[in-house]
Structure formats: structure tokens, C-alpha cells
Design a protein around this motif. Structure first.
Motif, PDB file in Angstrom:
ATOM      1  N   GLY A 130       0.792  -1.219   0.000  1.00 15.41           N
ATOM      2  CA  GLY A 130       0.000   0.000   0.000  1.00 15.41           C
ATOM      3  C   GLY A 130       0.826   1.271   0.000  1.00 15.41           C
ATOM      4  N   THR A 131       0.207   2.352   0.477  1.00 11.44           N
ATOM      5  CA  THR A 131       0.893   3.631   0.646  1.00 11.44           C
ATOM      6  C   THR A 131       1.500   3.637   2.043  1.00 11.44           C
ATOM      7  N   TYR A 132       2.823   3.719   2.120  1.00 12.07           N
ATOM      8  CA  TYR A 132       3.473   3.583   3.420  1.00 12.07           C
ATOM      9  C   TYR A 132       4.754   4.411   3.489  1.00 12.07           C
ATOM     10  N   ALA A 133       5.183   4.651   4.727  1.00 15.87           N
ATOM     11  CA  ALA A 133       6.509   5.224   4.976  1.00 15.87           C
ATOM     12  C   ALA A 133       7.077   4.516   6.184  1.00 15.87           C
ATOM     13  N   ILE A 134       8.263   3.960   6.028  1.00 16.75           N
ATOM     14  CA  ILE A 134       8.986   3.361   7.143  1.00 16.75           C
ATOM     15  C   ILE A 134      10.044   4.366   7.569  1.00 16.75           C
ATOM     16  N   LEU A 135      10.001   4.775   8.819  1.00 13.42           N
ATOM     17  CA  LEU A 135      10.926   5.796   9.320  1.00 13.42           C
ATOM     18  C   LEU A 135      11.891   5.162  10.314  1.00 13.42           C
ATOM     19  N   ARG A 136      13.123   4.941   9.857  1.00  8.68           N
ATOM     20  CA  ARG A 136      14.147   4.404  10.755  1.00  8.68           C
ATOM     21  C   ARG A 136      14.748   5.551  11.560  1.00  8.68           C
ATOM     22  N   MET A 195       4.646  13.366   7.304  1.00 12.62           N
ATOM     23  CA  MET A 195       4.711  12.304   6.304  1.00 12.62           C
ATOM     24  C   MET A 195       3.322  11.733   6.022  1.00 12.62           C
ATOM     25  N   ALA A 196       2.549  11.499   7.077  1.00 15.68           N
ATOM     26  CA  ALA A 196       1.205  10.938   6.902  1.00 15.68           C
ATOM     27  C   ALA A 196       0.338  11.870   6.066  1.00 15.68           C
ATOM     28  N   ARG A 197       0.411  13.166   6.356  1.00 17.29           N
ATOM     29  CA  ARG A 197      -0.415  14.134   5.623  1.00 17.29           C
ATOM     30  C   ARG A 197      -0.006  14.234   4.161  1.00 17.29           C
ATOM     31  N   GLN A 198       1.292  14.204   3.903  1.00 10.71           N
ATOM     32  CA  GLN A 198       1.753  14.291   2.521  1.00 10.71           C
ATOM     33  C   GLN A 198       1.432  13.023   1.734  1.00 10.71           C
ATOM     34  N   LEU A 199       1.494  11.875   2.407  1.00 13.14           N
ATOM     35  CA  LEU A 199       1.213  10.612   1.730  1.00 13.14           C
ATOM     36  C   LEU A 199      -0.243  10.512   1.278  1.00 13.14           C
ATOM     37  N   VAL A 200      -1.144  11.177   1.983  1.00 16.04           N
ATOM     38  CA  VAL A 200      -2.549  11.178   1.586  1.00 16.04           C
ATOM     39  C   VAL A 200      -2.688  11.753   0.177  1.00 16.04           C
ATOM     40  N   LEU A 201      -1.937  12.825  -0.095  1.00 21.41           N
ATOM     41  CA  LEU A 201      -2.010  13.505  -1.376  1.00 21.41           C
ATOM     42  C   LEU A 201      -1.007  12.975  -2.395  1.00 21.41           C
ATOM     43  N   GLU A 202       0.119  12.433  -1.886  1.00 13.67           N
ATOM     44  CA  GLU A 202       1.182  11.976  -2.777  1.00 13.67           C
ATOM     45  C   GLU A 202       1.673  10.585  -2.389  1.00 13.67           C
ATOM     46  N   PRO A 203       0.875   9.565  -2.699  1.00 10.85           N
ATOM     47  CA  PRO A 203       1.252   8.188  -2.325  1.00 10.85           C
ATOM     48  C   PRO A 203       2.549   7.708  -2.964  1.00 10.85           C
ATOM     49  N   VAL A 223      12.580  14.586  -0.128  1.00  8.63           N
ATOM     50  CA  VAL A 223      11.235  14.146  -0.520  1.00  8.63           C
ATOM     51  C   VAL A 223      10.130  14.816   0.291  1.00  8.63           C
ATOM     52  N   PHE A 224      10.313  14.886   1.616  1.00  5.97           N
ATOM     53  CA  PHE A 224       9.257  15.412   2.481  1.00  5.97           C
ATOM     54  C   PHE A 224       9.536  16.815   3.029  1.00  5.97           C
ATOM     55  N   GLY A 225      10.750  17.332   2.792  1.00  2.00           N
ATOM     56  CA  GLY A 225      11.080  18.653   3.308  1.00  2.00           C
ATOM     57  C   GLY A 225      11.283  18.678   4.810  1.00  2.00           C
ATOM     58  N   ILE A 226      11.724  17.543   5.369  1.00  2.00           N
ATOM     59  CA  ILE A 226      11.926  17.441   6.821  1.00  2.00           C
ATOM     60  C   ILE A 226      13.423  17.370   7.103  1.00  2.00           C
ATOM     61  N   PRO A 227      14.024  18.432   7.656  1.00  2.00           N
ATOM     62  CA  PRO A 227      15.464  18.439   7.927  1.00  2.00           C
ATOM     63  C   PRO A 227      15.793  17.719   9.234  1.00  2.00           C
ATOM     64  N   GLN A 228      17.059  17.376   9.401  1.00  2.00           N
ATOM     65  CA  GLN A 228      17.502  16.788  10.670  1.00  2.00           C
ATOM     66  C   GLN A 228      17.416  17.827  11.777  1.00  2.00           C
TER      67      GLN A 228
END
Length: 281
Positions: A136-142, A191-199, A260-265
């Protein structure tokens, strides 16, 4: 946006619960040792996205409870992901640097070969594989070295020891970076919000604090900010044996997440100051 979060008392789950639209469920509502019940809850709740912030995290205990750890960290996320596929919603799953061998000095890339050095790492890798297999539409965040003002973690342990002792021995040859649970929570929500629009953004990503540091260096920073006159004695991992093998290299390359998500360290030093302030209050 309604987001169902598995985990109620964990460090990341407690930070997620601060946000509007989050529905947190603990062990009473969904026991991860019963993957089918977790999937059923997703179907009953009908959220717009799911975040799994729950896990079996007793690294050393997992050496003798690998079967249970694998159900909780492997089968349960797989069942959640499959339910999300049926519902047509994204699934965000938190994983760990422990899926890697922990050798060398180069930061781990998301597509590097995995080779978990212990039972906990194997159980978490089983979860990754199950989530990917669901299709499905997923993101695994290590992520790594999670810290916060909640639960049991390295910061709180060092504060307790630093106030009671003149010196404390801490391993200096394990290198990685602390990651504030608040930053992990915010990353998962974005990530969850962006995945809704951009799987198409589905995949595996890395997220940890910066800069890299050893556990000993992290302890020294905790004492310095807290004004604790406790000396940190640097020792090798061989002087602090544990049932589960610990990785010497926990460095993660996080560039893909920002691209990809615009999330910096996040700077873990700033996060540490916030944690210490919250504990003081």
C-alpha cells in the motif's frame, strides 16, 4: 485530519497525542500480540491515516523472547499495513537503525543491505518486510536513540546517576545521534499528511538528530547543560557487555527525507534543552 496512533505510553506516542486529530490507542484497546485485533481496530475507527508508534523495545529481553518480539514488531505492523491497504489510507511505521549490522563508520543509506545483529533488530526488520509486502501507501521511518521527558531513556538515567555520583562510565565507541521524540512525532505527522495527497512518496526513510556523537559525548552534554559536576569516564563497548549486541555505528544518512518530504535533521542539542526544561518544570 484524523490519524489513528498505535501506542499511548511510549515516548513518540505521547508526543503525537499532543496534536489535534490524533486518536491514540494503548494496549487495552489494541494488544500488538494480537495482530488481527489491530487490523480490526483500523477498520472500525476508519481514520484518514495510521501511525504505528508502538513496539517491543526491550532490546536485551528480546534475546530470550524473540518469538513474541517478532509478533509485536513484525506481524502486527504487517496486519496494520494490510488493513490500511483495504481502507485506501497511508501507513507510517517507525523502525530502527538496528536493522543494520552496525559496523564501519559511513552513515547508513536507506538502500544499504540489512544485517540485524540481534533479536530486536531481526524483529524490526520483519516488520519492515511485512509493511512493504502489504503493497500500500506507506513510509517506514528508521530512527535512533529516542529521548524525551517521558518514560525510561538515556537522558533520565544520566540525570539520576549524575546527581548521585562523582563519575559515571559510558561507552565511547558507539557513534550515532539522539533523536528527540517530539521531532519524530512531528515528522511522522508531516509524512502521513503528505502521503494522503502523494502516495508515490512511499518508501523507507531515515531520521535522527544531528550532529553525530558517542554515548559518552551525549552524557557529557547532559551534565554540562544540567550543571552536574559528574565526570564521564569513556569506556569501550567490551567493558559494558549486554545480552544483545549493540551497533558501533548508528549513523543514518537522512538526506532523502529532507529531499522528498522537506523534513530536515533536528539539532538534538536544542531538543535536549527542551527536554531538560520540561523535566525541571
Amino acid at each position: 485530519m484524523s490519524i489513528l496512533v498505535f501506542g499511548a505510553t511510549g515516548q513518540v506516542a505521547r508526543e503525537l497525542a499532543r496534536h489535534e486529530g490524533v486518536i491514540s490507542v494503548g494496549r487495552e484497546q489494541a494488544d500488538l500480540s494480537d495482530p488481527g485485533a489491530c487490523a480490526a481496530l483500523i477498520r472500525e475507527t476508519a481514520p484518514e491515516a495510521v501511525i504505528n508508534a508502538a513496539a517491543y523495545t526491550a532490546v536485551d529481553k528480546a534475546e530470550t523472547e524473540e518469538e513474541l518480539a517478532t509478533v509485536i514488531n513484525g506481524a502486527a505492523p504487517g496486519a496494520m499495513a494490510a488493513a490500511c491497504v483495504q481502507m485506501g489510507i497511508p501507513f507510517v511505521h517507525i523502525s530502527t537503525d538496528y536493522v543494520f549490522a552496525g559496523t564501519g563508520e559511513a552513515p547508513w543509506q536507506t538502500d544499504d543491505p540489512v544485517a540485524p545483529p540481534n533479536a530486536y533488530g531481526r524483529s524490526k526488520r520483519a516488520g519492515e518486510e511485512a509493511v512493504i509486502a502489504a503493497g500500500g501507501t506507506y513510509a517506514i521511518l528508521r530512527t535512533s536513540w529516542v529521548v524525551s521527558a517521558h518514560g525510561n531513556n538515556f537522558v533520565k538515567t544520566m540525570l539520576r546517576l549524575g546527581a548521585a555520583r562523582a563519575q559515571v562510565s559510558v561507552v565511547a565507541d558507539q557513534i550515532g545521534a539522539p533523536t528527540p521524540a517530539r521531532d519524530i512525532a512531528e515528522a511522522c505527522l508531516k509524512m502521513a499528511r503528505q502521503l494522503v495527497l502523494e502516495p508515490k512518496k512511499s518508501g523507507i526513510y531515515h531520521f535522527q538528530g544531528a550532529p553525530y556523537v558517542s554515548w559518552a559525548g551525549f552524557a557529557a552534554e547532559i551534565f554540562a547543560i544540567s550543571n552536574l559536576a559528574c565526570e564521564v569516564v569513556e569506556i569501550p563497548t567490551t567493558d559494558y557487555p549486554t545480552p544483545a549486541v549493540r551497533p558501533l555505528n548508528s549513523r543514518l544518512d537522512c538526506t532523502t527525507l529532507e529531499t522528498v518530504f522537506g523534513i530536515p535533521q533536528p539539532d538534538w542539542r536544542r531538543g535536549l534543552q527542551d527536554i531538560l526544561k520540561e523535566l525541571a518544570e
